[in-house]
Design an enzyme around this catalytic site. Structure first.
Site: not given
Length: 298
Positions: A144, A166, A235, A238, A261, A270
């Protein structure tokens, strides 16, 4: 019922645009007609079951999720008005879920196009070497933007990268050979820009850590300079990493771990595969789909 709608719209006339008022009128008129067709002619009888039936009918009619979400917002605002007016004791729309919006994923860059882009020679200046290292690391690890800009020199060793993603979730990533070579080139020149006390892996001309916007602008500029006929942003790199890796490996769990994730469902959305790839996989794997040799006529 229509008179109550007009009173509500009049109360908004000084705060909402004409376009918003027209949209609200259409949405609320549609609900009023739906209720009247069901034998209901009083807003006091509005409850959560009727709201759900109406939204379900609109979905069946083909309304897109974005339009359904806008319609629900209009109904909720009107229901709040009915509560304030003493017609309802609570807002039944608030008890329903907002329609989920489809995720608009960036299209991955073609493998060959991306290879040509990454292999384009540069002028060897510290900034150009830094940019090449960023590009290779983005594509090698599927980072990211926030993960790349937060990297410190101490987060890397010869073949491995430590990332905090995240939710402050740490993960370790292998680094591909091309990215290793590009990083080695950058390490040799980094001291020309960064001071001894600067921990950031990637720095700008003034020696400070690169920000998000600076990286985004560099990627867009490099795409133009190197003749990539598609808009490039972090992005999208990615997504290209995830799509290309999944197409080659078919290992969804591994891709999930590499992307960081928490849920496999996120990775499934995704890293969508193109239809032909899925069809080929089906033909090769399903026992009733495998092509058999034609029977011998002799």
């Amino acid at each position: 019922m229509h008179a109550a709608v007009e009173r509500f719209l009049h109360s908004l006339s000084g705060h909402a645009s004409p376009a918003t008022l027209d949209a609200y009128r259409r949405d609320l008129t549609a609900l009023a007609r739906f209720l009247e067709a069901s034998g209901i002619d009083d807003w006091a009888a509005l409850d959560v079951a009727q709201v759900r039936r109406f939204m379900g009918a609109e979905r069946t009619r083909g309304l897109a999720p974005r339009s359904l979400a806008r319609r629900r917002a209009a109904l909720s605002r009107f229901a709040d008005h009915l509560v304030r007016s003493g017609i309802l004791d609570h807002n039944p729309v608030a008890l329903t879920q907002t329609p989920r919006q489809p995720r608009h994923l960036p299209r991955p860059v073609d493998v060959d196009q991306l290879a040509r882009f990454l292999d384009t020679p540069h002028d060897g200046t510290p900034l150009a070497v830094r940019d090449q290292a960023m590009l290779e690391l983005f594509y090698s690890c599927g980072l990211r933007l926030a993960e790349l800009t937060a990297l410190d020199v101490t987060d890397l060793d010869a073949r491995r990268l430590r990332v905090v993603g995240k939710g402050n979730k740490p993960r370790q990533m292998p680094i591909g050979r091309r990215a290793q070579a590009a990083l080695a080139d950058w390490y040799r020149l980094r001291g020309q820009l960064a001071g001894h006390d600067e921990p950031a892996l990637f720095v700008g001309q003034r020696g400070a850590r690169l920000g998000h916007r600076a990286v985004q602008k560099r990627l867009a500029q490099l795409a133009r300079e190197r003749g990539l006929a598609e808009h490039l942003h972090p992005h999208r790199l990615r997504h290209s990493f995830a799509s290309h890796l999944l197409e080659s490996s078919q290992d969804l769990r591994a891709v999930q771990e590499l992307l960081g994730h928490a849920n496999l469902s996120t990775t499934q959305v995704y890293t969508r595969l193109d239809w032909q790839h899925l069809a080929d996989a089906y033909d090769q794997a399903h026992p009733r789909a495998r092509r058999r040799a034609p029977p011998d006529d002799t």
